[in-house]
Design a protein around this motif. Structure first.
Motif, PDB file in Angstrom:
ATOM      1  N   ALA B 261      36.619  25.113 120.615  1.00  0.00           N
ATOM      2  CA  ALA B 261      37.151  23.859 120.068  1.00  0.00           C
ATOM      3  C   ALA B 261      36.659  22.672 120.888  1.00  0.00           C
ATOM      4  CB  ALA B 261      38.680  23.906 120.068  1.00  0.00           C
ATOM      5  N   VAL B 335      43.349  22.456 121.643  1.00  0.00           N
ATOM      6  CA  VAL B 335      43.086  22.405 120.197  1.00  0.00           C
ATOM      7  C   VAL B 335      43.776  21.189 119.579  1.00  0.00           C
ATOM      8  CG1 VAL B 335      43.512  23.600 118.006  1.00  0.00           C
ATOM      9  CG2 VAL B 335      42.585  24.850 119.955  1.00  0.00           C
ATOM     10  N   CYS B 338      41.623  18.276 120.309  1.00  0.00           N
ATOM     11  CA  CYS B 338      40.391  18.324 119.510  1.00  0.00           C
ATOM     12  C   CYS B 338      40.666  17.873 118.077  1.00  0.00           C
ATOM     13  CB  CYS B 338      39.790  19.731 119.517  1.00  0.00           C
ATOM     14  SG  CYS B 338      39.194  20.214 121.154  1.00  0.00           S
ATOM     15  N   GLY B 346      39.836  17.166 111.261  1.00  0.00           N
ATOM     16  CA  GLY B 346      40.490  18.178 112.089  1.00  0.00           C
ATOM     17  C   GLY B 346      41.685  18.819 111.427  1.00  0.00           C
ATOM     18  N   LEU B 353      39.842  24.472 113.290  1.00  0.00           N
ATOM     19  CA  LEU B 353      40.859  23.961 114.220  1.00  0.00           C
ATOM     20  C   LEU B 353      42.277  24.185 113.714  1.00  0.00           C
ATOM     21  CD1 LEU B 353      39.062  20.621 115.147  1.00  0.00           C
ATOM     22  CD2 LEU B 353      39.447  22.546 116.687  1.00  0.00           C
ATOM     23  N   TYR B 357      45.207  26.101 115.607  1.00  0.00           N
ATOM     24  CA  TYR B 357      46.434  25.354 115.936  1.00  0.00           C
ATOM     25  C   TYR B 357      47.669  26.178 115.562  1.00  0.00           C
ATOM     26  CZ  TYR B 357      49.650  21.327 115.908  1.00  0.00           C
ATOM     27  OH  TYR B 357      50.689  20.458 116.140  1.00  0.00           O
TER      28      TYR B 357
END
Lengths: 142, 388
Positions: B261, B335, B338, B346, B353, B357
């Motif tokens: 990530a 994450v 990111c 995202g 991602l 998550y």
């Protein structure tokens, strides 16, 4: 658990916006309301459940009338669905993939096999497990 | 501690990294974003490649035909294996071999013949059944599933929860109370065939991650006495050893996701221009990237330190708990940052991602929540024994 919703009969004249564009799972049934296909509208399904159901049910006339861009629109449907699917029910579900596996597993446990169109479907599915018991719907013969 | 990689470790890591980038990631482009299995033909081809690499069933000890990968190298490999979309819960989609539940090595010769060897050959699969609806973090007290001796058999009644893979398994190692008067010494591990009458998968439990888990029930389930794994009353110690050891690769897998990530976010920050400048020029973004790096490096050192102790047969319970805490929480933060850097993209299923998550949130609970890891460490610091 199965989709706990009543079967709906497809109405080709009804506006498509009445169906959710969200991810989820759905079942198709024949005229006797026997499940013939268990499908999912996943992250890569354009227009979500609306697009998937429309793809299975809609007529060429309607396809020509509406501006759909589903990549599989217009493809011949699976033999067990084409011309046989009459009813549908769905469930909006963000965990569409594992819920789809759950519905397939339950059907296989109850009926000893997958719905006919799923057996024809080239889409890969994960290895299905066992419950080691049949549901009330199966044992009561529904 | 010196964690400079040896030439052999470097070669292994490079091979695994290349395998993930060149074989696994391209296949994922054709899979559903929530898929957790490969198609059979891809799986067979990749398993053959892994066998060629000499890394198939790497968790199997040398004396059982495994490749003999040491704990530090195994930790480094775990960090590499998870660097793809499904990597956290299905590292390399299992093509490196999942191996038998580690407790089976404590089994009798008959048990090894029936369960261990077929599992090593990939013919049988087992699940781990510890948690119950009454709780999972404190199994010594929470286990209510009872086994009562009946001649050469035990009759088991109760329920288990969060048993991943129980629906597809051939057998399970389940922890059951055989003596309610003895606390943790009253818990015994049984090997249970899933086709035993009375064994039911009550439901597939839908959770945040892509793969469901299960709830099981046992109703008058007769299990032969010879299916006791280890000693009667010795189940808790077996489970504890397994949990402590498993926390290290569990931690490293979280790190791998964080690393991937973070790499994606660094690349994105360099190319994405806002208000006339790349994101990478913004201090707010730079600080997020630095914080990512700190979380990753801290977690990696903790995981390697625990692995190093395990390899030298020194106590590592404190360190494995610390690694589990740092890696699961740190990777979650990485994450999250990111996703913030990627903005709207995202949040979408176009990128992995969002899956990480969701799955990393579970990692703060699974295999012992963060709070239990702190309890384990506090006991060591204060030199207090846990209650029986």
């Amino acid at each position: 658990m199965p989709i706990r919703k009543p079967w709906l009969e497809w109405d080709d004249a009804a506006p498509t916006k009445g169906l959710p564009g969200a991810m989820g799972v759905y079942e198709l049934a024949d005229a006797e309301q026997r499940v013939i296909y268990i499908g999912k509208a996943g992250a890569r399904s354009p227009f979500g459940l609306r697009g998937e159901l429309f793809r299975h049910f809609s007529t060429p006339e309607r396809l020509a009338r509406e501006n759909w861009t589903h990549p599989r629109m217009g493809e011949p449907d699976l033999p067990s669905i084409a011309g046989r699917a009459r009813y549908y029910r769905f469930e909006v579900n963000h965990m569409y993939y594992s819920r789809w596996v759950e519905l397939l597993t339950r059907h296989q446990e109850d009926r000893g096999t997958l719905p006919p169109a799923n057996l024809e479907d080239p889409e890969p599915r994960p290895r299905l497990g066992r419950y080691h018991w049949k549901s009330e719907e199966a044992t009561s013969g529904l | 501690m010196d964690f400079e990689l040896s030439d052999e470790q470097r070669l292994i890591i490079q091979g695994v990294r290349r395998f993930i980038r060149e074989e696994i990631r391209p296949l994922e482009a054709g899979l559903d974003p929530d898929a957790y299995q490969l198609q059979a033909r891809d799986r067979e081809r990749l398993v053959a490649m892994v066998k060629e690499m000499g890394l198939y069933q790497m968790d199997v000890p040398v004396e059982y035909g495994g490749p003999g990968v040491d704990a530090v190298t195994r930790t480094l490999i775990a960090e590499e294996l998870s660097q793809h979309r499904a990597g956290l819960y299905a590292p390399a989609y299992g093509v490196f071999g999942s191996g038998p539940p580690a407790q089976l090595y404590a089994g009798t010769e008959v048990q090894k013949e029936r369960y261990l060897w077929p599992s090593i050959r990939g013919e049988k699969h087992g699940f781990f059944g510890l948690s119950e609806p009454s709780g999972g973090s404190d199994p010594a007290r929470a286990i209510q599933t009872r086994a009562i001796r009946d001649g050469d058999e035990w009759v088991i009644n109760g329920r288990k929860l969060w048993n991943s893979g129980a629906d597809t398994a051939d057998y399970g190692v389940v922890y059951v109370r055989t003596d309610p008067t003895k606390g943790r010494q009253g818990i015994t591990a049984f090997i249970v065939d899933t086709d035993t009458p009375g064994f039911r998968v009550e439901r597939l439990v839908q959770v945040l991650r892509a793969h469901y888990t299960t709830e099981l029930s046992f109703t008058d389930m007769h299990v032969p006495h010879e299916n006791i794994l280890g000693e009667e009353g010795g189940g808790f110690a077996l489970a504890n050893d397994y949990l402590s050891a498993n926390r290290i690769p569990y931690s490293a897998a979280c790190l791998g996701v964080a690393v991937y990530a973070h790499e994606m976010a660094v690349e994105w920050a360099k190319q994405r221009v806002t208000f006339g400048e790349p994101l990478a020029n913004r201090q707010a973004i730079q600080w997020m990237l630095v914080d990512n790096e700190i979380d990753i490096r801290t977690g990696r050192w903790a995981a390697l330190a625990a692995a190093d102790l395990a390899e030298r047969h020194r106590p590592f319970r404190f360190e494995s708990s610390m690694a589990k805490l740092l890696c699961t929480e740190g990777a979650g933060r990485v994450v999250d940052r990111c996703m913030q850097i990627f903005g709207g993209l995202g949040m979408s299923k176009d990128l992995p991602l969002e899956r990480w998550y969701r799955e990393l949130r579970i990692r703060r609970i699974g295999e012992g929540p963060s709070e239990v890891q702190r309890i384990v460490m506090a006991r060591d610091i204060l030199n207090v024994r846990s209650g029986s």
